[in-house]
Motif scaffolding. Structure first.
Motif, PDB file in Angstrom:
ATOM      1  N   GLU A 243      -0.863 -13.835   5.365  1.00 26.15           N
ATOM      2  CA  GLU A 243       0.291 -13.326   4.575  1.00 26.15           C
ATOM      3  C   GLU A 243      -0.119 -11.922   4.240  1.00 26.15           C
ATOM      4  O   GLU A 243       0.951 -11.133   3.959  1.00 26.15           O
ATOM      5  CB  GLU A 243       0.679 -14.098   3.582  1.00 26.15           C
ATOM      6  CG  GLU A 243       1.779 -13.544   2.657  1.00 26.15           C
ATOM      7  CD  GLU A 243       2.224 -14.847   1.533  1.00 26.15           C
ATOM      8  OE1 GLU A 243       3.471 -14.890   1.307  1.00 26.15           O
ATOM      9  OE2 GLU A 243       1.284 -15.432   1.087  1.00 26.15           O
ATOM     10  N   TYR A 244      -1.232 -11.495   3.708  1.00 27.27           N
ATOM     11  CA  TYR A 244      -1.579 -10.394   3.265  1.00 27.27           C
ATOM     12  C   TYR A 244      -1.932  -9.296   4.427  1.00 27.27           C
ATOM     13  O   TYR A 244      -2.669  -8.263   4.142  1.00 27.27           O
ATOM     14  CB  TYR A 244      -2.749 -10.501   2.402  1.00 27.27           C
ATOM     15  CG  TYR A 244      -2.348 -11.371   1.203  1.00 27.27           C
ATOM     16  CD1 TYR A 244      -1.262 -10.933   0.312  1.00 27.27           C
ATOM     17  CD2 TYR A 244      -2.953 -12.663   1.111  1.00 27.27           C
ATOM     18  CE1 TYR A 244      -0.995 -11.863  -0.667  1.00 27.27           C
ATOM     19  CE2 TYR A 244      -2.613 -13.418  -0.007  1.00 27.27           C
ATOM     20  CZ  TYR A 244      -1.639 -13.062  -0.880  1.00 27.27           C
ATOM     21  OH  TYR A 244      -1.239 -13.849  -2.006  1.00 27.27           O
ATOM     22  N   LEU A 245      -1.822  -9.719   5.700  1.00 25.14           N
ATOM     23  CA  LEU A 245      -2.116  -8.951   6.972  1.00 25.14           C
ATOM     24  C   LEU A 245      -0.953  -8.472   7.621  1.00 25.14           C
ATOM     25  O   LEU A 245      -0.877  -7.899   8.700  1.00 25.14           O
ATOM     26  CB  LEU A 245      -3.089  -9.438   7.839  1.00 25.14           C
ATOM     27  CG  LEU A 245      -4.737  -9.556   7.288  1.00 25.14           C
ATOM     28  CD1 LEU A 245      -5.467 -10.460   7.993  1.00 25.14           C
ATOM     29  CD2 LEU A 245      -5.123  -8.169   7.129  1.00 25.14           C
ATOM     30  N   LYS A 246       0.422  -9.075   7.227  1.00 24.05           N
ATOM     31  CA  LYS A 246       1.484  -8.882   7.971  1.00 24.05           C
ATOM     32  C   LYS A 246       2.046  -7.534   7.935  1.00 24.05           C
ATOM     33  O   LYS A 246       2.175  -6.976   6.936  1.00 24.05           O
ATOM     34  CB  LYS A 246       2.689 -10.053   7.443  1.00 24.05           C
ATOM     35  CG  LYS A 246       2.335 -11.235   7.945  1.00 24.05           C
ATOM     36  CD  LYS A 246       3.471 -12.209   7.406  1.00 24.05           C
ATOM     37  CE  LYS A 246       3.418 -13.675   7.443  1.00 24.05           C
ATOM     38  NZ  LYS A 246       4.460 -14.472   7.171  1.00 24.05           N
ATOM     39  N   GLU A 247       2.793  -7.293   9.216  1.00 26.24           N
ATOM     40  CA  GLU A 247       3.575  -5.865   9.247  1.00 26.24           C
ATOM     41  C   GLU A 247       4.940  -6.091   8.729  1.00 26.24           C
ATOM     42  O   GLU A 247       5.467  -7.280   8.870  1.00 26.24           O
ATOM     43  CB  GLU A 247       3.572  -5.492  10.696  1.00 26.24           C
ATOM     44  CG  GLU A 247       4.291  -4.098  10.687  1.00 26.24           C
ATOM     45  CD  GLU A 247       4.319  -3.289  11.986  1.00 26.24           C
ATOM     46  OE1 GLU A 247       4.486  -2.141  12.379  1.00 26.24           O
ATOM     47  OE2 GLU A 247       4.013  -4.048  12.834  1.00 26.24           O
ATOM     48  N   THR A 248       5.422  -5.201   7.933  1.00 23.84           N
ATOM     49  CA  THR A 248       6.784  -5.389   7.271  1.00 23.84           C
ATOM     50  C   THR A 248       7.542  -4.073   7.765  1.00 23.84           C
ATOM     51  O   THR A 248       7.046  -3.205   8.027  1.00 23.84           O
ATOM     52  CB  THR A 248       6.674  -5.666   5.730  1.00 23.84           C
ATOM     53  OG1 THR A 248       6.212  -4.540   5.209  1.00 23.84           O
ATOM     54  CG2 THR A 248       5.833  -6.851   5.472  1.00 23.84           C
ATOM     55  N   ALA A 249       8.879  -3.955   7.201  1.00 21.77           N
ATOM     56  CA  ALA A 249       9.696  -2.773   7.582  1.00 21.77           C
ATOM     57  C   ALA A 249       8.927  -1.643   6.530  1.00 21.77           C
ATOM     58  O   ALA A 249       9.031  -0.438   7.110  1.00 21.77           O
ATOM     59  CB  ALA A 249      11.067  -2.913   6.819  1.00 21.77           C
ATOM     60  N   LEU A 250       8.508  -1.938   5.380  1.00 24.78           N
ATOM     61  CA  LEU A 250       7.735  -0.694   4.877  1.00 24.78           C
ATOM     62  C   LEU A 250       6.239  -0.428   5.148  1.00 24.78           C
ATOM     63  O   LEU A 250       5.846   0.735   5.066  1.00 24.78           O
ATOM     64  CB  LEU A 250       7.719  -0.995   3.216  1.00 24.78           C
ATOM     65  CG  LEU A 250       9.203  -0.748   2.618  1.00 24.78           C
ATOM     66  CD1 LEU A 250       9.301  -1.134   1.006  1.00 24.78           C
ATOM     67  CD2 LEU A 250      10.090   0.085   2.809  1.00 24.78           C
ATOM     68  N   LEU A 251       5.676  -1.603   5.489  1.00 24.68           N
ATOM     69  CA  LEU A 251       4.314  -1.564   6.192  1.00 24.68           C
ATOM     70  C   LEU A 251       4.393  -1.247   7.608  1.00 24.68           C
ATOM     71  O   LEU A 251       3.942  -2.316   8.301  1.00 24.68           O
ATOM     72  CB  LEU A 251       3.330  -2.650   5.644  1.00 24.68           C
ATOM     73  CG  LEU A 251       3.546  -3.024   4.047  1.00 24.68           C
ATOM     74  CD1 LEU A 251       2.658  -4.079   3.730  1.00 24.68           C
ATOM     75  CD2 LEU A 251       2.882  -1.794   3.056  1.00 24.68           C
ATOM     76  N   ASP A 252       4.848  -0.270   8.024  1.00 28.46           N
ATOM     77  CA  ASP A 252       5.016  -0.087   9.547  1.00 28.46           C
ATOM     78  C   ASP A 252       3.879   0.294  10.101  1.00 28.46           C
ATOM     79  O   ASP A 252       4.025   1.458  10.851  1.00 28.46           O
ATOM     80  CB  ASP A 252       6.583   0.784   9.970  1.00 28.46           C
ATOM     81  CG  ASP A 252       6.229   2.038   9.371  1.00 28.46           C
ATOM     82  OD1 ASP A 252       5.464   2.272   8.312  1.00 28.46           O
ATOM     83  OD2 ASP A 252       6.991   2.785   9.676  1.00 28.46           O
ATOM     84  N   PHE A 253       2.769  -0.163  10.044  1.00 23.80           N
ATOM     85  CA  PHE A 253       1.527  -0.099  10.939  1.00 23.80           C
ATOM     86  C   PHE A 253       1.593   0.357  12.119  1.00 23.80           C
ATOM     87  O   PHE A 253       0.392   1.030  12.772  1.00 23.80           O
ATOM     88  CB  PHE A 253       0.191  -0.537  10.318  1.00 23.80           C
ATOM     89  CG  PHE A 253       0.393  -2.047  10.411  1.00 23.80           C
ATOM     90  CD1 PHE A 253      -0.087  -2.405  11.582  1.00 23.80           C
ATOM     91  CD2 PHE A 253       0.657  -3.074   9.448  1.00 23.80           C
ATOM     92  CE1 PHE A 253      -0.177  -3.982  11.899  1.00 23.80           C
ATOM     93  CE2 PHE A 253       0.497  -4.328   9.681  1.00 23.80           C
ATOM     94  CZ  PHE A 253       0.299  -4.630  11.089  1.00 23.80           C
ATOM     95  N   SER A 254       2.505   0.003  13.039  1.00 17.92           N
ATOM     96  CA  SER A 254       2.569  -0.029  14.321  1.00 17.92           C
ATOM     97  C   SER A 254       3.091   1.170  14.701  1.00 17.92           C
ATOM     98  O   SER A 254       3.041   1.340  15.940  1.00 17.92           O
ATOM     99  CB  SER A 254       3.124  -1.190  14.945  1.00 17.92           C
ATOM    100  OG  SER A 254       4.504  -1.299  14.780  1.00 17.92           O
TER     101      SER A 254
END
Length: 233
Positions: A3-14
Protein backbone atom coordinates in the motif's frame (compact mmCIF):
# COMPACT_ATOMS: atom_id res chain seq x y z
CA UNK A 1 4.04 -2.60 2.55
CA UNK A 2 2.46 -2.75 -0.91
CA UNK A 3 0.00 0.00 0.00
CA UNK A 4 2.93 2.33 0.73
CA UNK A 5 4.59 1.69 -2.63
CA UNK A 6 1.65 2.33 -4.96
CA UNK A 7 1.61 4.96 -7.68
CA UNK A 8 -1.26 7.47 -7.44
CA UNK A 9 -2.43 10.51 -9.37
CA UNK A 10 -0.29 12.79 -7.19
CA UNK A 11 2.57 10.30 -6.77
CA UNK A 12 3.06 9.94 -10.52
CA UNK A 13 6.53 8.39 -10.38
CA UNK A 14 6.20 6.75 -13.79
CA UNK A 15 6.10 10.22 -15.39
CA UNK A 16 9.12 10.75 -17.71
CA UNK A 17 10.32 13.74 -15.61
CA UNK A 18 10.50 11.55 -12.50
CA UNK A 19 12.00 8.55 -14.27
CA UNK A 20 14.65 10.65 -16.02
CA UNK A 21 15.69 12.17 -12.68
CA UNK A 22 15.92 8.77 -10.98
CA UNK A 23 18.05 7.42 -13.82
CA UNK A 24 20.36 10.46 -13.89
CA UNK A 25 20.89 10.30 -10.14
CA UNK A 26 21.40 6.50 -10.27
CA UNK A 27 19.48 6.18 -6.99
CA UNK A 28 18.32 2.64 -7.72
CA UNK A 29 21.95 1.51 -7.84
CA UNK A 30 22.64 2.71 -4.29
CA UNK A 31 22.34 0.83 -1.02
CA UNK A 32 18.99 1.56 0.61
CA UNK A 33 20.30 3.99 3.26
CA UNK A 34 22.37 5.92 0.72
CA UNK A 35 19.37 6.00 -1.65
CA UNK A 36 17.03 7.32 1.03
CA UNK A 37 19.51 9.95 2.20
CA UNK A 38 20.31 11.06 -1.36
CA UNK A 39 16.61 11.48 -2.22
CA UNK A 40 16.02 13.35 1.04
CA UNK A 41 18.93 15.70 0.39
CA UNK A 42 17.80 16.29 -3.19
CA UNK A 43 14.28 17.30 -2.14
CA UNK A 44 15.64 19.39 0.70
CA UNK A 45 18.19 21.41 -1.26
CA UNK A 46 17.63 21.05 -5.00
CA UNK A 47 13.93 21.84 -4.63
CA UNK A 48 13.88 25.31 -3.09
CA UNK A 49 11.44 26.45 -0.44
CA UNK A 50 8.56 28.33 -2.08
CA UNK A 51 4.82 28.31 -2.66
CA UNK A 52 3.20 26.46 -5.58
CA UNK A 53 -0.22 27.20 -7.06
CA UNK A 54 -1.90 24.69 -4.71
CA UNK A 55 -1.24 21.69 -2.48
CA UNK A 56 -2.86 19.06 -4.68
CA UNK A 57 -0.54 19.04 -7.67
CA UNK A 58 1.34 15.95 -8.91
CA UNK A 59 4.99 15.26 -8.17
CA UNK A 60 6.00 15.78 -11.82
CA UNK A 61 4.63 19.36 -11.70
CA UNK A 62 6.44 20.08 -8.43
CA UNK A 63 9.68 18.82 -9.93
CA UNK A 64 9.08 21.04 -12.96
CA UNK A 65 8.41 24.06 -10.69
CA UNK A 66 11.68 23.44 -8.85
CA UNK A 67 10.26 24.69 -5.55
CA UNK A 68 7.68 23.76 -2.96
CA UNK A 69 6.48 23.90 0.65
CA UNK A 70 5.63 21.24 3.21
CA UNK A 71 2.82 19.51 1.34
CA UNK A 72 4.20 19.80 -2.18
CA UNK A 73 7.80 18.93 -1.37
CA UNK A 74 6.37 16.01 0.59
CA UNK A 75 4.46 14.80 -2.46
CA UNK A 76 7.62 14.90 -4.58
CA UNK A 77 9.64 13.20 -1.84
CA UNK A 78 7.11 10.38 -1.63
CA UNK A 79 6.99 9.89 -5.40
CA UNK A 80 10.78 9.64 -5.61
CA UNK A 81 10.91 7.23 -2.67
CA UNK A 82 8.24 4.95 -4.13
CA UNK A 83 9.81 5.16 -7.56
CA UNK A 84 12.93 3.76 -5.91
CA UNK A 85 11.15 1.06 -3.91
CA UNK A 86 11.08 2.74 -0.47
CA UNK A 87 7.72 2.60 1.40
CA UNK A 88 6.31 5.85 2.75
CA UNK A 89 3.11 7.54 3.89
CA UNK A 90 1.88 11.06 4.65
CA UNK A 91 1.02 12.32 8.14
CA UNK A 92 -1.29 15.31 8.19
CA UNK A 93 -1.59 18.17 10.66
CA UNK A 94 -2.65 21.76 10.96
CA UNK A 95 -0.18 24.45 11.94
CA UNK A 96 -0.74 27.93 13.36
CA UNK A 97 -0.42 30.60 10.68
CA UNK A 98 2.09 32.45 12.88
CA UNK A 99 4.65 29.99 11.48
CA UNK A 100 4.20 31.70 8.08
CA UNK A 101 4.43 35.28 9.37
CA UNK A 102 7.22 37.04 7.52
CA UNK A 103 6.70 34.91 4.45
CA UNK A 104 3.05 35.96 4.66
CA UNK A 105 2.64 39.69 5.26
CA UNK A 106 -0.04 42.36 5.05
CA UNK A 107 -3.47 41.41 3.75
CA UNK A 108 -2.26 37.89 2.82
CA UNK A 109 -1.48 37.14 6.47
CA UNK A 110 -4.62 38.85 7.79
CA UNK A 111 -6.87 36.85 5.46
CA UNK A 112 -5.17 33.47 5.93
CA UNK A 113 -7.02 30.91 8.09
CA UNK A 114 -5.68 30.60 11.62
CA UNK A 115 -4.80 26.95 11.01
CA UNK A 116 -3.09 25.85 7.80
CA UNK A 117 -2.84 22.30 6.43
CA UNK A 118 0.57 20.77 6.99
CA UNK A 119 2.19 17.39 6.55
CA UNK A 120 5.39 15.46 6.94
CA UNK A 121 6.49 12.19 5.34
CA UNK A 122 6.95 8.98 7.28
CA UNK A 123 9.41 6.54 5.73
CA UNK A 124 9.68 2.85 6.57
CA UNK A 125 13.34 1.90 6.77
CA UNK A 126 15.06 -0.86 8.76
CA UNK A 127 11.71 -1.72 10.40
CA UNK A 128 11.26 1.81 11.75
CA UNK A 129 8.89 4.56 10.65
CA UNK A 130 10.95 7.76 10.50
CA UNK A 131 9.21 11.15 10.72
CA UNK A 132 10.81 13.41 8.11
CA UNK A 133 9.90 17.09 7.98
CA UNK A 134 13.31 18.76 7.82
CA UNK A 135 13.41 18.77 4.02
CA UNK A 136 10.96 21.70 3.78
CA UNK A 137 13.50 24.55 4.04
CA UNK A 138 16.54 24.31 1.79
CA UNK A 139 19.92 25.00 3.40
CA UNK A 140 20.44 28.21 1.46
CA UNK A 141 17.21 29.76 2.70
CA UNK A 142 17.60 28.43 6.25
CA UNK A 143 21.13 29.83 6.59
CA UNK A 144 20.03 33.23 5.28
CA UNK A 145 17.17 33.19 7.76
CA UNK A 146 19.54 32.34 10.61
CA UNK A 147 21.85 35.16 9.52
CA UNK A 148 18.90 37.56 9.47
CA UNK A 149 18.15 36.74 13.14
CA UNK A 150 21.63 36.02 14.57
CA UNK A 151 20.64 36.76 18.17
CA UNK A 152 17.98 34.04 18.24
CA UNK A 153 19.61 31.10 19.99
CA UNK A 154 16.56 29.16 21.14
CA UNK A 155 13.07 28.75 19.73
CA UNK A 156 11.95 30.54 16.58
CA UNK A 157 8.58 30.76 14.82
CA UNK A 158 8.06 32.53 11.52
CA UNK A 159 9.15 32.71 7.87
CA UNK A 160 8.26 29.03 7.36
CA UNK A 161 10.13 27.71 10.42
CA UNK A 162 8.94 26.63 13.87
CA UNK A 163 11.71 24.97 15.81
CA UNK A 164 13.04 24.86 19.36
CA UNK A 165 16.62 24.93 18.06
CA UNK A 166 16.77 27.71 15.50
CA UNK A 167 20.54 27.81 15.02
CA UNK A 168 20.86 24.01 15.07
CA UNK A 169 17.58 22.45 13.94
CA UNK A 170 17.31 18.69 13.40
CA UNK A 171 17.13 18.75 9.60
CA UNK A 172 19.88 16.37 8.45
CA UNK A 173 18.79 12.76 8.00
CA UNK A 174 21.04 10.12 9.53
CA UNK A 175 18.71 7.36 10.70
CA UNK A 176 16.85 10.00 12.68
CA UNK A 177 13.62 11.97 12.67
CA UNK A 178 13.95 15.46 11.22
CA UNK A 179 11.86 18.55 11.95
CA UNK A 180 11.67 22.23 10.98
CA UNK A 181 7.99 23.22 11.45
CA UNK A 182 6.82 20.77 14.11
CA UNK A 183 6.71 23.37 16.92
CA UNK A 184 3.84 25.07 15.09
CA UNK A 185 1.55 22.04 15.01
CA UNK A 186 -1.98 22.55 16.36
CA UNK A 187 -3.94 19.44 15.32
CA UNK A 188 -2.86 15.90 14.43
CA UNK A 189 -4.95 14.65 11.49
CA UNK A 190 -3.42 11.17 11.34
CA UNK A 191 -1.42 9.14 8.84
CA UNK A 192 -2.58 8.38 5.28
CA UNK A 193 -1.25 5.92 2.69
CA UNK A 194 -1.07 8.70 0.07
CA UNK A 195 -1.47 12.47 -0.26
CA UNK A 196 -4.43 11.79 -2.54
CA UNK A 197 -6.32 10.24 0.38
CA UNK A 198 -5.22 12.99 2.77
CA UNK A 199 -6.49 15.79 0.50
CA UNK A 200 -9.67 13.86 -0.20
CA UNK A 201 -10.43 14.02 3.53
CA UNK A 202 -8.98 17.46 4.33
CA UNK A 203 -9.03 20.73 2.41
CA UNK A 204 -7.70 24.14 3.33
CA UNK A 205 -10.54 26.32 4.63
CA UNK A 206 -10.56 28.96 1.90
CA UNK A 207 -13.47 30.42 -0.01
CA UNK A 208 -13.34 30.21 -3.82
CA UNK A 209 -12.40 33.90 -3.95
CA UNK A 210 -9.60 33.54 -1.39
CA UNK A 211 -8.33 30.42 -3.13
CA UNK A 212 -8.16 32.33 -6.43
CA UNK A 213 -6.41 35.28 -4.76
CA UNK A 214 -3.86 32.97 -3.16
CA UNK A 215 -3.08 31.24 -6.47
CA UNK A 216 -2.85 34.41 -8.57
CA UNK A 217 -1.53 36.98 -6.08
CA UNK A 218 -0.87 35.82 -2.53
CA UNK A 219 1.68 33.11 -3.26
CA UNK A 220 3.61 35.43 -5.58
CA UNK A 221 3.90 37.99 -2.78
CA UNK A 222 5.02 35.23 -0.41
CA UNK A 223 7.64 34.01 -2.88
CA UNK A 224 8.86 37.59 -3.27
CA UNK A 225 9.31 37.82 0.52
CA UNK A 226 11.29 34.57 0.45
CA UNK A 227 13.53 35.95 -2.31
CA UNK A 228 14.19 39.00 -0.12
CA UNK A 229 15.38 36.73 2.68
CA UNK A 230 17.59 34.85 0.24
CA UNK A 231 19.21 38.16 -0.73
CA UNK A 232 20.35 38.86 2.83
CA UNK A 233 23.72 37.70 4.12
Amino acid sequence: MEEYLKETALLDFSHPFIQDLIERQAWRNMAEFDRLKAIYDFVRNDILFGYNESDGIPASKILSDGFGQCNTKGILFMALLRGCGIPCRMHGFTIDKQLQKGAMTGFVYRNAPQEILHSWVEVYFEEIWYELEGFILDDGYLKRLQNTFPDCRGAFCGYGAATAYFQHPKVAFNRSNTYIQSEGIVQDLGAYPSPDEFFLRHRQELSAVKEWLYCHLGRHLMNRNIRKIRGKG
